[in-house]
Enzyme design. Sequence first.
Site, mmCIF file in Angstrom:
data_model
loop_
_atom_site.group_PDB
_atom_site.id
_atom_site.type_symbol
_atom_site.label_atom_id
_atom_site.label_comp_id
_atom_site.label_asym_id
_atom_site.label_seq_id
_atom_site.Cartn_x
_atom_site.Cartn_y
_atom_site.Cartn_z
ATOM 1 N N ASN A 149 64.600 20.578 -34.588
ATOM 2 C CA ASN A 149 65.482 19.462 -34.256
ATOM 3 C C ASN A 149 66.765 19.861 -33.541
ATOM 4 O O ASN A 149 67.455 19.008 -32.998
ATOM 5 C CB ASN A 149 65.836 18.665 -35.516
ATOM 6 C CG ASN A 149 66.273 19.540 -36.659
ATOM 7 O OD1 ASN A 149 65.573 20.473 -37.035
ATOM 8 N ND2 ASN A 149 67.419 19.265 -37.216
ATOM 9 N N HIS A 158 62.810 6.288 -36.936
ATOM 10 C CA HIS A 158 64.040 6.063 -36.146
ATOM 11 C C HIS A 158 64.238 7.079 -35.021
ATOM 12 O O HIS A 158 65.152 6.940 -34.220
ATOM 13 C CB HIS A 158 65.273 5.960 -37.055
ATOM 14 C CG HIS A 158 65.713 7.236 -37.690
ATOM 15 N ND1 HIS A 158 66.820 7.922 -37.265
ATOM 16 C CD2 HIS A 158 65.218 7.944 -38.728
ATOM 17 C CE1 HIS A 158 66.992 9.005 -38.031
ATOM 18 N NE2 HIS A 158 66.038 9.031 -38.920
ATOM 19 N N CYS A 194 72.967 16.265 -39.991
ATOM 20 C CA CYS A 194 72.974 16.472 -41.436
ATOM 21 C C CYS A 194 73.845 17.651 -41.854
ATOM 22 O O CYS A 194 73.864 18.033 -43.002
ATOM 23 C CB CYS A 194 71.559 16.680 -41.938
ATOM 24 S SG CYS A 194 70.461 15.359 -41.443
HETATM 25 N N1 PLP Z 1 62.958 16.602 -40.190
HETATM 26 C C1 PLP Z 1 63.505 16.762 -38.969
HETATM 27 C C2 PLP Z 1 63.011 17.843 -38.084
HETATM 28 C C3 PLP Z 1 64.524 15.908 -38.555
HETATM 29 O O1 PLP Z 1 65.083 16.068 -37.351
HETATM 30 C C4 PLP Z 1 64.974 14.894 -39.435
HETATM 31 C C5 PLP Z 1 66.107 14.012 -39.050
HETATM 32 O O2 PLP Z 1 67.006 14.411 -38.351
HETATM 33 C C6 PLP Z 1 64.347 14.762 -40.680
HETATM 34 C C7 PLP Z 1 63.349 15.633 -41.023
HETATM 35 C C8 PLP Z 1 64.761 13.693 -41.641
HETATM 36 O O3 PLP Z 1 64.280 12.460 -41.204
HETATM 37 P P1 PLP Z 1 64.972 11.104 -41.738
HETATM 38 O O4 PLP Z 1 66.288 10.992 -41.060
HETATM 39 O O5 PLP Z 1 64.016 10.022 -41.339
HETATM 40 O O6 PLP Z 1 65.081 11.239 -43.215
#
Ligand code: PLP
Length: 377
Positions: free
Chosen positions: A150, A202, A324
């Site tokens: 990500n 999303h 995050c």
């Molecule tokens: N995994 C990855 C690679 C992500 O980029 C994200 C969100 O940024 C998530 C998990 C978590 O997803 P959610 O925001 O739907 O909880």
Amino acid sequence: MIVYLDNASTTRVCEEAARAALEVMTQEFGNPSARYGLAQKAARRLEEDRAAVAAALGCESGELYFTSCGTEGDNWAVRAAVEYGRRRGKHIVTTAIEHSAVLEPLKELEGKGYSITRLRPDKSGHVSPRDLREALREDTVLVSMMLVNNELGTIQPVQECAAITKAYCPDILFHTDAVQAFLKVPFTPKELGVDLLTISGHKVRAPKGIGAQYIRAGLKLSPLLRGGGQEKGLRPGTEPTAQIAALAAACRVWESWSERYRSHMAQLKEYALEKLCQTVPDLEVVNAGDAPHICAVSLPGYPSEMLVRALNDRGVYVSSGSACHKGKPSHVFGALGLPKRTLMGVLRVSFSPDSTREEVDALAEGLAAIRAGHVGA
Ligand code: PLP
């Protein structure tokens, strides 16, 4: 004009998805578990929507379970896999660059006596299948490896690693977090050879609060929640039919434009990297990303948080890394072994099919202006 280049964080909901949600919320709002006509209609629509999402993912409808988000899917995969393998052992392999939705439940398990091997990426942001092979043990119960990172946009060798894992021991479950990969890069769970796969709405122009979990047909897993019998008892809770309808609508639109969307994002990223390098002195490309929608750059000596704030003042939205990790340098960029000045100045730029060259130009101008007005630390 809003310049939004943080689409790996979340995306603007597309019109079709918003319309589908409104229709379900105001007209087809029955509870799919009830017996009368309105409810039966909702139940039928739910299954049509499941089929649309399954088709976009390339799996059977029966293999897809709706969840609330990617975080729930990742947590569920980790916990259910551990439960599944509890008689076989207490060793898990993952990577040092997973999302915290995988790393945090693993940390919790570590505190309960599990042994976790975290594969480190090379400088290009890829983990090595050979390292995975060396990490596998007789007591390994789970491998969890994301498909697209990500923050870097790198595609991890999931297919090869799943094959290595299954050849070593078919009982080891293989999970992939495909939250950033879904619809952005071509794959199916079967081609990858994984048992479990997580997606989130999303990131693909559906609303927040909806995700889905692929569970390979025939694999019997335990639920995360206990309650009513929804989702074949594996994910109880009244189905969020409006969000599901929106996700299905977003998938249908994306599917019909898939090649154009991918090439639009890839071309825009190429344009962005060129433009930024030309316009902003000293800018470094940290990772050009393999996936079409994510890249990472750095302005060494300029703290990311300051850059994000200064760009924000100009109406330009990018991220200093995963949303995050507010304020802290991300574990992903940290794992690449970047020099400190580069690490502190990292920005993630990410695109959606709606992104434009004008937005890229505004980012480049903004960064150049900030660079011109400040002396590096
Ligand atoms: N995994 C990855 C690679 C992500 O980029 C994200 C969100 O940024 C998530 C998990 C978590 O997803 P959610 O925001 O739907 O909880």
